[in-house]
Every structure is written in C-alpha cells, then in structure tokens.
Design a protein around this motif. Structure first.
Motif, PDB file in Angstrom:
ATOM      1  N   GLU A 147     -34.516  -0.315 -24.376  1.00 46.34           N
ATOM      2  CA  GLU A 147     -34.882   1.024 -23.907  1.00 46.34           C
ATOM      3  C   GLU A 147     -36.391   1.259 -24.043  1.00 46.34           C
ATOM      4  O   GLU A 147     -36.985   1.995 -23.249  1.00 46.34           O
ATOM      5  N   ALA A 148     -37.009   0.644 -25.024  1.00 49.55           N
ATOM      6  CA  ALA A 148     -38.437   0.831 -25.271  1.00 49.55           C
ATOM      7  C   ALA A 148     -39.307   0.091 -24.263  1.00 49.55           C
ATOM      8  O   ALA A 148     -40.386   0.575 -23.903  1.00 49.55           O
ATOM      9  N   ASN A 149     -38.870  -1.068 -23.796  1.00 51.23           N
ATOM     10  CA  ASN A 149     -39.710  -1.895 -22.927  1.00 51.23           C
ATOM     11  C   ASN A 149     -40.241  -1.169 -21.695  1.00 51.23           C
ATOM     12  O   ASN A 149     -41.444  -1.230 -21.425  1.00 51.23           O
ATOM     13  N   PRO A 150     -39.413  -0.460 -20.915  1.00 52.10           N
ATOM     14  CA  PRO A 150     -39.962   0.226 -19.746  1.00 52.10           C
ATOM     15  C   PRO A 150     -40.963   1.330 -20.117  1.00 52.10           C
ATOM     16  O   PRO A 150     -41.931   1.557 -19.385  1.00 52.10           O
ATOM     17  N   VAL A 151     -40.750   1.974 -21.235  1.00 53.47           N
ATOM     18  CA  VAL A 151     -41.678   3.021 -21.682  1.00 53.47           C
ATOM     19  C   VAL A 151     -43.019   2.381 -22.050  1.00 53.47           C
ATOM     20  O   VAL A 151     -44.086   2.866 -21.662  1.00 53.47           O
ATOM     21  N   MET A 152     -42.971   1.276 -22.778  1.00 56.28           N
ATOM     22  CA  MET A 152     -44.194   0.587 -23.170  1.00 56.28           C
ATOM     23  C   MET A 152     -44.941   0.081 -21.934  1.00 56.28           C
ATOM     24  O   MET A 152     -46.174   0.183 -21.861  1.00 56.28           O
ATOM     25  N   GLU A 153     -44.209  -0.434 -20.968  1.00 55.87           N
ATOM     26  CA  GLU A 153     -44.848  -0.889 -19.728  1.00 55.87           C
ATOM     27  C   GLU A 153     -45.522   0.268 -18.997  1.00 55.87           C
ATOM     28  O   GLU A 153     -46.622   0.106 -18.468  1.00 55.87           O
ATOM     29  N   ASP A 154     -44.887   1.426 -18.978  1.00 63.03           N
ATOM     30  CA  ASP A 154     -45.501   2.605 -18.345  1.00 63.03           C
ATOM     31  C   ASP A 154     -46.809   2.983 -19.041  1.00 63.03           C
ATOM     32  O   ASP A 154     -47.790   3.335 -18.382  1.00 63.03           O
ATOM     33  N   VAL A 155     -46.829   2.900 -20.357  1.00 58.96           N
ATOM     34  CA  VAL A 155     -48.049   3.218 -21.109  1.00 58.96           C
ATOM     35  C   VAL A 155     -49.146   2.221 -20.753  1.00 58.96           C
ATOM     36  O   VAL A 155     -50.283   2.601 -20.459  1.00 58.96           O
TER      37      VAL A 155
END
Length: 72
Positions: free
Chosen positions: A10-18
């Motif tokens: 779940e964290a990976n797409p958020v980190m990629e957006d950042v």
C-alpha cells in the motif's frame, strides 16, 4: 513522512507519487532526505521502488522519465 497505510504494497504507490512530485519540481536541485513510515512507526523500504538507499534527484528523474519544465 507518515503514510496512513498498513503494508509495504500500500505504501509503494504513495512513495512513488512523492518521488514523482519531487522530480517534477523545477526549483529543486537536490532531493530531500525522506523517510517513509506508518502511523505505528514502522519504516517502509524504498528498495521496493528500485532505489538502493536515499536516491539523488537525478536518479529519481531518470527512473520516472521526468524532466521538469522551468518556470518562466
């Protein structure tokens, strides 16, 4: 940076957006040091995104194919 998710997946797409947002900013000359962790304090690994340690701004831009457009 605190991410309100429970799992690495779940964290990976958020980190990629950042990282994409950082890469697109024409004002940045260096990437800030960012640690991603859950509300519970568990750290998420950026290794899953293909980075070995804290990436440089050039590495982020290269990975996501982003060349920022300078502001006039």
């Amino acid at each position: 940076m605190t991410i309100a998710v429970d799992t690495q997946d779940e964290a990976n797409p958020v980190m990629e957006d950042v990282y994409r947002a950082l890469a697109a900013d024409p004002e940045l000359t260096r990437a800030p040091y960012v640690l991603f962790h859950s509300v519970d304090g568990d750290f998420f690994k950026i290794d899953d995104l293909g980075f070995n340690g804290n990436p440089s701004l050039d590495q982020i831009r290269e990975k996501y194919g982003i060349t920022p457009t300078p502001t006039p």
